[in-house]
Write a protein that holds these residues in place. Structure first.
Motif, PDB file in Angstrom:
ATOM      1  N   LEU A 164     -71.663 -38.542 102.925  1.00 43.17           N
ATOM      2  CA  LEU A 164     -71.633 -38.318 101.478  1.00 43.17           C
ATOM      3  C   LEU A 164     -70.660 -37.201 101.172  1.00 43.17           C
ATOM      4  O   LEU A 164     -70.661 -36.157 101.845  1.00 43.17           O
ATOM      5  CB  LEU A 164     -73.026 -37.942 100.965  1.00 43.17           C
ATOM      6  CG  LEU A 164     -73.126 -37.488  99.497  1.00 43.17           C
ATOM      7  CD1 LEU A 164     -72.850 -38.665  98.564  1.00 43.17           C
ATOM      8  CD2 LEU A 164     -74.503 -36.897  99.215  1.00 43.17           C
ATOM      9  N   ASN A 165     -69.795 -37.409 100.191  1.00 42.14           N
ATOM     10  CA  ASN A 165     -69.015 -36.287  99.665  1.00 42.14           C
ATOM     11  C   ASN A 165     -68.986 -36.383  98.147  1.00 42.14           C
ATOM     12  O   ASN A 165     -68.928 -37.469  97.580  1.00 42.14           O
ATOM     13  CB  ASN A 165     -67.610 -36.219 100.278  1.00 42.14           C
ATOM     14  CG  ASN A 165     -66.674 -37.284  99.780  1.00 42.14           C
ATOM     15  OD1 ASN A 165     -66.332 -37.324  98.598  1.00 42.14           O
ATOM     16  ND2 ASN A 165     -66.230 -38.172 100.677  1.00 42.14           N
ATOM     17  N   VAL A 166     -69.077 -35.224  97.509  1.00 43.07           N
ATOM     18  CA  VAL A 166     -69.122 -35.123  96.056  1.00 43.07           C
ATOM     19  C   VAL A 166     -68.219 -33.973  95.628  1.00 43.07           C
ATOM     20  O   VAL A 166     -68.189 -32.913  96.283  1.00 43.07           O
ATOM     21  CB  VAL A 166     -70.560 -34.881  95.548  1.00 43.07           C
ATOM     22  CG1 VAL A 166     -70.560 -34.692  94.032  1.00 43.07           C
ATOM     23  CG2 VAL A 166     -71.468 -36.032  95.930  1.00 43.07           C
ATOM     24  N   ALA A 167     -67.488 -34.162  94.551  1.00 43.54           N
ATOM     25  CA  ALA A 167     -66.637 -33.098  94.014  1.00 43.54           C
ATOM     26  C   ALA A 167     -66.777 -33.054  92.493  1.00 43.54           C
ATOM     27  O   ALA A 167     -66.766 -34.101  91.835  1.00 43.54           O
ATOM     28  CB  ALA A 167     -65.176 -33.331  94.389  1.00 43.54           C
ATOM     29  N   TYR A 168     -66.905 -31.856  91.959  1.00 42.67           N
ATOM     30  CA  TYR A 168     -66.944 -31.641  90.504  1.00 42.67           C
ATOM     31  C   TYR A 168     -65.797 -30.708  90.145  1.00 42.67           C
ATOM     32  O   TYR A 168     -65.543 -29.707  90.832  1.00 42.67           O
ATOM     33  CB  TYR A 168     -68.265 -31.020  90.075  1.00 42.67           C
ATOM     34  CG  TYR A 168     -68.283 -30.640  88.603  1.00 42.67           C
ATOM     35  CD1 TYR A 168     -68.562 -31.592  87.627  1.00 42.67           C
ATOM     36  CD2 TYR A 168     -67.974 -29.339  88.200  1.00 42.67           C
ATOM     37  CE1 TYR A 168     -68.550 -31.261  86.282  1.00 42.67           C
ATOM     38  CE2 TYR A 168     -67.956 -28.995  86.855  1.00 42.67           C
ATOM     39  CZ  TYR A 168     -68.244 -29.959  85.895  1.00 42.67           C
ATOM     40  OH  TYR A 168     -68.218 -29.622  84.559  1.00 42.67           O
ATOM     41  N   ALA A 192     -57.548 -34.980  85.748  1.00 41.92           N
ATOM     42  CA  ALA A 192     -58.388 -35.092  86.934  1.00 41.92           C
ATOM     43  C   ALA A 192     -59.812 -35.397  86.496  1.00 41.92           C
ATOM     44  O   ALA A 192     -60.260 -34.911  85.455  1.00 41.92           O
ATOM     45  CB  ALA A 192     -58.348 -33.797  87.750  1.00 41.92           C
ATOM     46  N   PRO A 193     -60.549 -36.194  87.259  1.00 38.80           N
ATOM     47  CA  PRO A 193     -61.923 -36.522  86.882  1.00 38.80           C
ATOM     48  C   PRO A 193     -62.848 -35.324  87.052  1.00 38.80           C
ATOM     49  O   PRO A 193     -62.651 -34.500  87.943  1.00 38.80           O
ATOM     50  CB  PRO A 193     -62.300 -37.647  87.848  1.00 38.80           C
ATOM     51  CG  PRO A 193     -61.433 -37.413  89.040  1.00 38.80           C
ATOM     52  CD  PRO A 193     -60.143 -36.869  88.503  1.00 38.80           C
ATOM     53  N   ARG A 194     -63.860 -35.257  86.196  1.00 34.58           N
ATOM     54  CA  ARG A 194     -64.868 -34.214  86.362  1.00 34.58           C
ATOM     55  C   ARG A 194     -65.699 -34.465  87.622  1.00 34.58           C
ATOM     56  O   ARG A 194     -66.031 -33.532  88.343  1.00 34.58           O
ATOM     57  CB  ARG A 194     -65.773 -34.163  85.139  1.00 34.58           C
ATOM     58  CG  ARG A 194     -65.216 -33.376  83.965  1.00 34.58           C
ATOM     59  CD  ARG A 194     -66.328 -32.989  82.989  1.00 34.58           C
ATOM     60  NE  ARG A 194     -65.812 -32.125  81.940  1.00 34.58           N
ATOM     61  CZ  ARG A 194     -65.361 -32.552  80.770  1.00 34.58           C
ATOM     62  NH1 ARG A 194     -65.365 -33.845  80.514  1.00 34.58           N
ATOM     63  NH2 ARG A 194     -64.921 -31.707  79.861  1.00 34.58           N
ATOM     64  N   LEU A 195     -66.042 -35.710  87.869  1.00 34.58           N
ATOM     65  CA  LEU A 195     -66.920 -36.039  88.989  1.00 34.58           C
ATOM     66  C   LEU A 195     -66.338 -37.190  89.786  1.00 34.58           C
ATOM     67  O   LEU A 195     -65.851 -38.167  89.222  1.00 34.58           O
ATOM     68  CB  LEU A 195     -68.313 -36.424  88.480  1.00 34.58           C
ATOM     69  CG  LEU A 195     -69.365 -36.761  89.545  1.00 34.58           C
ATOM     70  CD1 LEU A 195     -69.696 -35.527  90.373  1.00 34.58           C
ATOM     71  CD2 LEU A 195     -70.639 -37.317  88.890  1.00 34.58           C
ATOM     72  N   ASN A 198     -69.707 -48.840 102.033  1.00 30.84           N
ATOM     73  CA  ASN A 198     -69.036 -47.665 101.495  1.00 30.84           C
ATOM     74  C   ASN A 198     -68.909 -47.808  99.988  1.00 30.84           C
ATOM     75  O   ASN A 198     -68.543 -48.874  99.489  1.00 30.84           O
ATOM     76  CB  ASN A 198     -67.641 -47.490 102.117  1.00 30.84           C
ATOM     77  CG  ASN A 198     -66.855 -46.358 101.477  1.00 30.84           C
ATOM     78  OD1 ASN A 198     -66.215 -46.549 100.452  1.00 30.84           O
ATOM     79  ND2 ASN A 198     -66.904 -45.188 102.079  1.00 30.84           N
ATOM     80  N   ALA A 199     -69.223 -46.736  99.252  1.00 36.14           N
ATOM     81  CA  ALA A 199     -69.093 -46.732  97.792  1.00 36.14           C
ATOM     82  C   ALA A 199     -68.264 -45.521  97.376  1.00 36.14           C
ATOM     83  O   ALA A 199     -68.521 -44.399  97.824  1.00 36.14           O
ATOM     84  CB  ALA A 199     -70.466 -46.671  97.126  1.00 36.14           C
ATOM     85  N   GLN A 200     -67.282 -45.763  96.535  1.00 38.79           N
ATOM     86  CA  GLN A 200     -66.446 -44.683  95.998  1.00 38.79           C
ATOM     87  C   GLN A 200     -66.594 -44.655  94.488  1.00 38.79           C
ATOM     88  O   GLN A 200     -66.427 -45.683  93.818  1.00 38.79           O
ATOM     89  CB  GLN A 200     -64.974 -44.904  96.355  1.00 38.79           C
ATOM     90  CG  GLN A 200     -64.036 -43.856  95.763  1.00 38.79           C
ATOM     91  CD  GLN A 200     -62.613 -44.354  95.598  1.00 38.79           C
ATOM     92  OE1 GLN A 200     -62.351 -45.546  95.653  1.00 38.79           O
ATOM     93  NE2 GLN A 200     -61.684 -43.435  95.389  1.00 38.79           N
ATOM     94  N   TYR A 201     -66.910 -43.473  93.958  1.00 45.05           N
ATOM     95  CA  TYR A 201     -67.006 -43.298  92.510  1.00 45.05           C
ATOM     96  C   TYR A 201     -65.923 -42.326  92.047  1.00 45.05           C
ATOM     97  O   TYR A 201     -65.718 -41.268  92.649  1.00 45.05           O
ATOM     98  CB  TYR A 201     -68.379 -42.747  92.109  1.00 45.05           C
ATOM     99  CG  TYR A 201     -68.423 -42.308  90.657  1.00 45.05           C
ATOM    100  CD1 TYR A 201     -68.582 -43.244  89.640  1.00 45.05           C
ATOM    101  CD2 TYR A 201     -68.249 -40.968  90.309  1.00 45.05           C
ATOM    102  CE1 TYR A 201     -68.580 -42.856  88.313  1.00 45.05           C
ATOM    103  CE2 TYR A 201     -68.248 -40.566  88.985  1.00 45.05           C
ATOM    104  CZ  TYR A 201     -68.415 -41.512  87.987  1.00 45.05           C
ATOM    105  OH  TYR A 201     -68.396 -41.139  86.674  1.00 45.05           O
ATOM    106  N   VAL A 202     -65.226 -42.674  90.963  1.00 44.35           N
ATOM    107  CA  VAL A 202     -64.246 -41.790  90.341  1.00 44.35           C
ATOM    108  C   VAL A 202     -64.471 -41.834  88.837  1.00 44.35           C
ATOM    109  O   VAL A 202     -64.481 -42.914  88.226  1.00 44.35           O
ATOM    110  CB  VAL A 202     -62.794 -42.210  90.664  1.00 44.35           C
ATOM    111  CG1 VAL A 202     -61.804 -41.288  89.943  1.00 44.35           C
ATOM    112  CG2 VAL A 202     -62.539 -42.186  92.163  1.00 44.35           C
ATOM    113  N   GLY A 203     -64.680 -40.672  88.233  1.00 45.71           N
ATOM    114  CA  GLY A 203     -64.858 -40.606  86.789  1.00 45.71           C
ATOM    115  C   GLY A 203     -63.541 -40.771  86.051  1.00 45.71           C
ATOM    116  O   GLY A 203     -62.460 -40.731  86.638  1.00 45.71           O
ATOM    117  N   SER A 204     -63.623 -40.960  84.759  1.00 44.25           N
ATOM    118  CA  SER A 204     -62.420 -41.142  83.951  1.00 44.25           C
ATOM    119  C   SER A 204     -61.703 -39.811  83.755  1.00 44.25           C
ATOM    120  O   SER A 204     -62.306 -38.740  83.865  1.00 44.25           O
ATOM    121  CB  SER A 204     -62.773 -41.744  82.595  1.00 44.25           C
ATOM    122  OG  SER A 204     -63.588 -40.853  81.863  1.00 44.25           O
TER     123      SER A 204
END
Length: 771
Positions: free
Chosen positions: A626-630, A656-659, A682-688
C-alpha cells in the motif's frame, strides 16, 4: 465515489495487515532461520528485486552515490528491480509512476513524458522549460534538454530503477528540483554465461495487437576479468485511436526497437572499466491525444502528429579502489534526433491550415568524476565534479498544406512551408559537489552537502530561413504570391545562472529497526532562453514582444520521515511529511495572437503533504502493499503583472492531485514440486487536478478556454502466473474495468485533440526466462 472505494479497499487492507501482523508475530521464525515465501516476493517498501525468497533481505541503493541500505538513507526513495517490473508489466515511465507515491506522469503521448513530484508543476506540459524531475540513464541526465521529445526508455535488463523524491540538487544537478529518477543498467557478470528473455503479447480492445520482445545474453570472455552483455528489444504496439482527419484507423501505433552492449573489464582487483553503447529508435505513428467530442477513442489532425526520438548513448566508466575511497570517472556522449510534428490549426478554430514540423538534433557530452570514501570510521564523504556541454539544433518549419494553398489561390512558396527558421542553442553546466556524513554513534549521524554550479545558455538564429505574410493572406482571403522575408543570422543574449544547492539532514535510530530523519534541501533550475526572443507578432504587431527568457527559480524543502522494519522484514512502513517553498517560478506563457510560447518567471507557491509506503507479509505466500500520498500545493505570491503574463491566480492549486495511491495483494502457492503459482490484484487511484493556470496569458480577465480538471480514476489490474525454475508465465488484464478517464489535458488551444486517457482494457500473456 472512486476515492470512497479506494479508501474502503485501503482500510480493509490495513485491517488485514493489523490482524495478520499479529499472526506473523506469533509465527515469526527464530532469528537466523531462513524462511521461504512461495509468492516469490518479499515485503520491502523499496520494491527492489523480489526474486530472493527471504523477507529479511535488505535493499541496497546508490541514491547517495554510495551503497547504503534503503532504510538508512535520509531520503524518500522507491526502488524497483527487474523481477518485479517484469511481473507487473512495467516497461517504461508509466508503470514506475503508477507504483511510486507522490508521483504523477503527465503523458500527452508516447515520448512526451513529464513527471510531477510533490505538486511541483504549473501544468503537465512544461513547454520551453526544464523538467522539475531529473531523469538519468546511468550517468546521463536525459531530462535536462527541456521542451523536447524524451524517449521513454526500454526498462529491460536493468539493475534497478530508483525514484528519489524531494530536491536532489546536491548530487544530481539543476534539473532535480523536486526529485530524480535513476535507470541503472545491469553490468556484465564476469563468471557465468547467462541468458534472459521476455515475450509479451496483448490485445487492446478488439483489434489492437501488442507485441513486446526482449532478450539478453551475458558471456564471460576471461573469467573474473572480462565479460560482455548484450540486450535487444522490439515493440510493435498497434494503436487504439482512429484519426478522423487523416482517415487512419488505430493511428497511434508505436514501433520501438534498439539494444545495448556493455563490456566490463577488470584488469586488477582495484580497477574496472565499463564501456556501454546503446541505441533506441522510438517511432509513434501518431499522437495519443483524443477528442471526446468526436466519440470514444477518436482524434483529429490534418496530418499525423509525430513525437519521435532516436537516441544513441556511448559511455565509459572507470572505477579505481584506493584503500580509503573509490574513484569513479564517467564520460558520456549522447546523440539524440527527434521530431515534433503538430497540427496547430485549432489556434484559429480550424479556419486555416497551420502546423509545425520541428526537427531537433541534440549532441550532449557529460563528464562526472567522483571520489566516495570506503574506509571504516565515523566520517564518510562523496566529492565530485560535473560538466555538461550540449548543443541543440532545431529547425522550425511552419506549414500550411498544399490542398489549402491551391484552394485559396496562395502562391509563391517552394512547398507547403510558409516559414522556416534554423536555430541552435548552446548550454553548458559546470559544478562541484560534495556530501559528508559523520556518525556520532551507530544510532545518530549528520549529513551535509553542497553543490555549486554555473550554467550558461545562449540561442542563435542561422541565416537561410524565411518568413512570409501567410497569416494575413490566409485569414483575409488574399490571393496571389506571398512575400518572403529572409532571416538574418542573429545572436541571442547569453543567460547565466550561478548559485549553490544545499542539503542538511539528521538521522536517528531509536531502535535497530527504525530510522528517523529530518532533511532540509534546496534546488533550482537553470535559466531559460526563449528561441524567439524579440520577435514581433505578424498577426497583431501590438501584441507583446517575446522576452529574452526566464531566470532560475528557487526551491526550499523541509522533510521529516521514519522508516521501520519489523518481524524479520515481514512488515515495512516508510512515511514522510514535507513543506516546500517554491519561488521565482519558471512558467510557460503563450502570446495570444500567434500561439508562440515563451518562458517567464512569476511569484511563489507552497506545497505540503505526506507519503506512506507499507509492505506486509501476513502469512506464508501473501504479500500486501500500500502507498498513499496527500499533497496541497497552491500559489501564495503573485503580482498583477505576473498574473497578466501567466494566467495564474493567487490561491490557485497547482497541477497535482490532492490524493493518490496504489495497493496490491499477491498470493503465491505451490501447485507441484518446483512449480509455483501466484495471483495478484493491483489498484491505482489518482485524484483530479488542474490542467494549468485558469486565465488567458496576457488577458487576466478572461478564463482560459482550455482550462479543465482531469478525472479522478481507479485503475485495476489482474495477473495470474506460474513459475518453474527460471521460467515464468503470466496471464494479465490491464485496466480491468475498461476505464476511459481523462488523465491529462493539454493546456494550449492549438491542439484540436487535447485529452489523454487511460489505455483501454488490454488482455495478454507474458513469458519470461532467466528473471
Amino acid at each position: 465515489m472512486r476515492v470512497s472505494l479506494y479508501a474502503s479497499a485501503c482500510a480493509g487492507a490495513l485491517a488485514v495487515m493489523s490482524v495478520s501482523s499479529a499472526h506473523a508475530q506469533d509465527s515469526a521464525p527464530p532469528p537466523g532461520e531462513r524462511t521461504s515465501d512461495p509468492s516469490g516476493q518479499t515485503a520491502r517498501t523499496g520494491r527492489a528485486p523480489a526474486d530472493i525468497d527471504d523477507p529479511a533481505a535488505e535493499i541496497v541503493v546508490t541514491a547517495t552515490r554510495r551503497e547504503e541500505r534503503i532504510q538508512d538513507v535520509p531520503i524518500s526513495v522507491t526502488a524497483f528491480g527487474q523481477g518485479e517490473m517484469t511481473r507487473k508489466g512495467i516497461v517504461g515511465f508509466e508503470g514506475i509512476a503508477r507504483e511510486t507515491p507522490g508521483v504523477v506522469l503527465n503523458r500527452p503521448t508516447q515520448n512526451f513524458n513529464n513527471f510531477t513530484v510533490r505538486g511541483i508543476a504549473t501544468n503537465g506540459y512544461g513547454a520551453n522549460l526544464q523538467s522539475t524531475v531529473a531523469v538519468y540513464i546511468d550517468e546521463l541526465p536525459v531530462s535536462t534538454i527541456g521542451n523536447t521529445t524524451v524517449v521513454d526508455p526500454n526498462l529491460f535488463d536493468v539493475e534497478r530503477v530508483e525514484f528519489l523524491r524531494g530536491p536532489q540538487g546536491t548530487l544530481f544537478g539543476s534539473g532535480s528540483l523536486s526529485g530524480a529518477m535513476r535507470i541503472l543498467t545491469k553490468s556484465p557478470d564476469l563468471n557465468d554465461v547467462d541468458t534472459a528473455a521476455v515475450v509479451d503479447l496483448g490485445l487492446t480492445g478488439k483489434d489492437s495487437f501488442r507485441q513486446r520482445y526482449n532478450a539478453m545474453v551475458n558471456v564471460p570472455i576471461v573469467e573474473d576479468r572480462l565479460a560482455v552483455r548484450a540486450v535487444g528489444f522490439y515493440r510493435d504496439e498497434e494503436g487504439y485511436l482512429d484519426n478522423v482527419g487523416t482517415g487512419v484507423k488505430n493511428s497511434n501505433t508505436l514501433i520501438d526497437y534498439g539494444g545495448r552492449v556493455i563490456l566490463l573489464a577488470k584488469p586488477t582487483d582495484r580497477l574496472s572499466v565499463r564501456l556501454l553503447a546503446s541505441y533506441e529508435n522510438s517511432d509513434p505513428k501518431d499522437s495519443s491525444l483524443t477528442s471526446p467530442s468526436l466519440g470514444r477513442e477518436k482524434r483529429v489532425s490534418d496530418q499525423p502528429d509525430r513525437f519521435t526520438g532516436v537516441q544513441t548513448i556511448l559511455n565509459a566508466t572507470i572505477d579505481y579502489d584506493f584503500d580509503f575511497a573509490r574513484l569513479t570517472s564517467s564520460s558520456t556522449y549522447s546523440d539524440f534526433d527527434q521530431k515534433f510534428y503538430a497540427d496547430l490549426a485549432n489556434t484559429f478554430g480550424g479556419a486555416i491550415a497551420f502546423g509545425l514540423d520541428a526537427n531537433a538534433y541534440d549532441k550532449v557530452f557529460v563528464q562526472e568524476t567522483r571520489l566516495a570514501s570506503s574506509f571504516d570510521g565515523p566520517l564518510q564523504f562523496v566529492l565530485g565534479g560535473f560538466y555538461l556541454d550540449r548543443r541543440r539544433d532545431v529547425d522550425f518549419f511552419y506549414r500550411s498544406s498544399l490542398p489549402f494553398l491551391q484552394a485559396r489561390g496562395i502562391t509563391g512558396l517552394p512547398d507547403q512551408y510558409y516559414q522556416k527558421q534554423y536555430t541552435y542553442q548552446n548550454n553548458r553546466e559546470l559544478a562541484g559537489f560534495g556530501e559528508v556524513t559523520y556518525r556520532f554513534s551507530p544510532r545518530f549521524w549528520l549529513t551535509g552537502g553542497m553543490r555549486y554550479g554555473r550554467i550558461t545558455a545562449q540561442a542563435f538564429t542561422e541565416a537561410g530561413g524565411y518568413n512570409s505574410n501567410y497569416f494575413v493572406a490566409a485569414l483575409t482571403g488574399r490571393r496571389g504570391p506571398l512575400t518572403l522575408t529572409p532571416y538574418a543570422a542573429a545572436t541571442g543574449r547569453e543567460a547565466r545562472g550561478s548559485k549553490p544547492s544545499y542539503k542538511a539532514s539528521a538521522s536517528f535510530k531509536p531502535v535497530d529497526h527504525i530510522t528517523t530523519y529530518a532533511t532540509f534541501a534546496t534546488g533550482y533550475r537553470g535559466p531559460v532562453v526563449n528561441a524567439f526572443a524579440g520577435r514581433v507578432s505578424t498577426v497583431n504587431p501590438s501584441d507583446l514582444v517575446i522576452p529574452d527568457g526566464a531566470s532560475s527559480d528557487d526551491l526550499k524543502s523541509y522533510e521529516v520521515g521514519a522508516k521501520g522494519r519489523w518481524l524479520d522484514g515481514r512488515v515495512t512502513i516508510n512515511a514522510a511529511a514535507y513543506v516546500i517553498d517554491w519561488s521565482n517560478i519558471q512558467v510557460q506563457a503563450n502570446r495570444i495572437s500567434d500561439s508562440v510560447q515563451f518562458a517567464a518567471n512569476v511569484g511563489a507557491a507552497r506545497s505540503k503533504g505526506f507519503e506512506v509506503e507499507m509492505g506486509v507479509i501476513p502469512a506464508t505466500g501473501f504479500l500486501l502493499g500500500l502507498n498513499v500520498a496527500y499533497n496541497d500545493a497552491k500559489i501564495t505570491q503573485l503580482t498583477a503583472a505576473e498574473a497578466a503574463i501567466s494566467g495564474a491566480v493567487l490561491g490557485h492549486r497547482l497541477s497535482a492531485p490532492r490524493l493518490q495511491g496504489s495497493s496490491s495483494i499477491t498470493y503465491g502457492f505451490d501447485v507441484a514440486p518446483d512449480w509455483n503459482a501466484s495471483v495478484a490484484v493491483n489498484a491505482q487511484y489518482v485524484g483530479s487536478y488542474n490542467s494549468s493556470f485558469p486565465n488567458v496569458p496576457g488577458n487576466p480577465r478572461a478564463r482560459l478556454p482550455t482550462f479543465g480538471e482531469t478525472d479522478e480514476y481507479l485503475n485495476l489490474n489482474l495477473a495470474a502466473g506460474l513459475r518453474h525454475g527460471d521460467w515464468f508465465g503470466q496471464l494479465y488484464v490491464e485496466n480491468l474495468t475498461d476505464d476511459h478517464s481523462v488523465t491529462y489535458i493539454h493546456p494550449e488551444a492549438f491542439f484540436a485533440s487535447r485529452f489523454g486517457t487511460l489505455r483501454p482494457r488490454t488482455i495478454g500473456i507474458r513469458l519470461a526466462k532467466g528473471l
